[in-house]
Design a protein around this motif. Structure first.
Motif, short mmCIF file in Angstrom:
data_model
loop_
_atom_site.label_atom_id
_atom_site.label_comp_id
_atom_site.label_asym_id
_atom_site.label_seq_id
_atom_site.Cartn_x
_atom_site.Cartn_y
_atom_site.Cartn_z
N CYS A 126 54.57 10.68 -90.11
CA CYS A 126 54.58 9.90 -88.88
C CYS A 126 55.01 8.49 -89.24
CB CYS A 126 53.21 9.90 -88.20
SG CYS A 126 53.27 9.20 -86.53
N ILE A 127 56.00 7.96 -88.55
CA ILE A 127 56.62 6.69 -88.91
C ILE A 127 55.89 5.54 -88.24
CG2 ILE A 127 58.76 5.38 -88.98
CD1 ILE A 127 58.83 8.00 -90.58
N ASP A 128 55.32 4.64 -89.06
CA ASP A 128 54.58 3.50 -88.54
C ASP A 128 55.24 2.17 -88.86
OD1 ASP A 128 54.11 3.33 -91.25
OD2 ASP A 128 51.95 3.65 -91.13
N MET A 129 56.52 2.19 -89.23
CA MET A 129 57.26 0.96 -89.53
C MET A 129 58.03 0.54 -88.28
SD MET A 129 58.64 2.10 -93.31
CE MET A 129 59.27 3.67 -92.68
N PRO A 130 57.67 -0.60 -87.64
CA PRO A 130 58.27 -0.98 -86.36
C PRO A 130 59.79 -1.08 -86.37
CG PRO A 130 56.30 -2.28 -86.77
CD PRO A 130 56.57 -1.50 -88.03
N ALA A 131 60.39 -1.41 -87.51
CA ALA A 131 61.84 -1.57 -87.56
C ALA A 131 62.59 -0.24 -87.63
CB ALA A 131 62.23 -2.45 -88.75
N SER A 132 61.85 0.86 -87.84
CA SER A 132 62.50 2.15 -87.99
C SER A 132 62.96 2.70 -86.65
CB SER A 132 61.53 3.15 -88.63
OG SER A 132 62.07 4.46 -88.59
N PRO A 133 64.13 3.35 -86.61
CA PRO A 133 64.56 4.02 -85.37
C PRO A 133 63.68 5.22 -85.03
CG PRO A 133 66.05 4.55 -87.18
CD PRO A 133 65.13 3.48 -87.68
N TYR A 134 62.83 5.64 -85.97
CA TYR A 134 61.93 6.77 -85.75
C TYR A 134 60.49 6.31 -85.52
CZ TYR A 134 65.90 9.17 -87.87
OH TYR A 134 67.16 9.64 -88.18
N TYR A 135 60.31 5.03 -85.22
CA TYR A 135 58.97 4.48 -85.03
C TYR A 135 58.15 5.31 -84.05
CZ TYR A 135 55.30 1.07 -83.87
OH TYR A 135 54.10 0.43 -83.66
N ASN A 136 56.89 5.58 -84.43
CA ASN A 136 55.94 6.32 -83.59
C ASN A 136 56.37 7.77 -83.36
OD1 ASN A 136 53.49 6.45 -82.11
ND2 ASN A 136 54.59 6.21 -80.19
N GLN A 137 57.14 8.32 -84.28
CA GLN A 137 57.57 9.71 -84.17
C GLN A 137 57.22 10.46 -85.45
OE1 GLN A 137 61.74 10.04 -82.60
NE2 GLN A 137 61.57 7.81 -82.47
N THR A 138 56.94 11.75 -85.31
CA THR A 138 56.70 12.61 -86.47
C THR A 138 58.01 13.28 -86.84
OG1 THR A 138 54.42 13.00 -85.78
CG2 THR A 138 55.36 14.55 -87.36
#
Length: 246
Positions: free
Chosen positions: A125-137
């Motif tokens: 699960c992506i918790d890095m705000p700058a990621s395009p996948y933020y808040n996604q598994t």
């Protein structure tokens, strides 16, 4: 003069609109967690069925853990609220009204009326705000290893971190538009122990999780409501929430 009157009326109506929460009319199951204050890390969980438009108590009631710093307003089905807002890494669980999503876990299947997603070692699960996948598994096999470098959380915690907290869990649809920095990866999952706070999720004992999984049904479009007691009493009638005796 008339212009100012209409401006006042419009402002009043818009304010009233923003105060009203949106529990979908077709949602007939509710999980409700009440804490004794915004900054406390434990709460009491209750379950309800909606029958003929009225919420009726179901049988599950249990103590749960929430964020180590308590609660802050999250992003869900409710309108924006004044007060402390949930932010990434603040140690607060999101308050408000949220849809409950799929169940997940380490097992190939569980007894539940929800859709179930078995987790494996390549899922994060992506918790890095700058990621395009933020808040996604995501699956490393699909997005690549670079996409999960940093603090992204491995969903097989037994393999990555040596614990069983995600052996059984339920996705909470907080921040459904994946707004950067507004908080990510919010679940219901198994607790370490009674009284051990989380980074922002709701944790509970495995027997209670089993009861929830068995009772919840995706056809009922279940919702999760989380509020401190003071806010629950303030919003109960306005938001048509269930009645509780205190």
């Amino acid at each position: 003069m008339h212009k100012y009157v209409w401006t006042f009326v419009l402002g009043f109506l818009l304010g009233a609109l923003h105060a009203v929460a949106k529990v979908p009319a077709n949602s007939t199951q509710m999980v409700l967690t009440i804490s004794d204050g915004w900054d406390l890390s434990t709460g009491q969980l209750y379950t309800f069925n909606r029958v003929d438009g009225r919420w009726q108590r179901h049988s599950i009631q249990a103590r749960v853990n929430i964020g180590r710093a308590g609660l802050a307003w999250g992003l869900g089905l409710h309108a924006p609220q004044e007060g402390v807002q949930k932010r990434e890494g603040d140690g607060r669980a999101p308050a408000g009204i949220f849809r409950l999503g799929d169940a997940f876990g380490y097992l190939s299947s569980v007894e539940t009326g929800l859709a179930y997603r078995p987790m494996h070692v390549n899922q994060y699960c992506i918790d890095m705000p700058a990621s395009p996948y933020y808040n996604q598994t995501v699956d490393v096999g699909e997005v690549g290893i670079e996409a999960v470098r940093g603090s992204s959380e491995g969903m097989r915690r037994d393999i990555h971190y040596g614990d069983n907290q995600y052996r059984k869990g339920i996705f909470i649809n907080h921040n459904p538009d994946n707004m950067a920095g507004a908080g990510s990866c919010i679940f219901m999952h198994l607790w370490k122990k009674d009284g051990a706070p989380t980074a922002g999720c709701t944790s509970l004992s495995e027997p209670v999780m089993d009861q929830l999984l068995s009772w919840l049904n995706r056809e009922a479009r279940p919702v999760y409501v989380v509020l401190p007691l003071s806010e629950y009493l303030r919003k109960r009638d306005l938001w048509s929430l269930p009645q509780l005796d205190y």
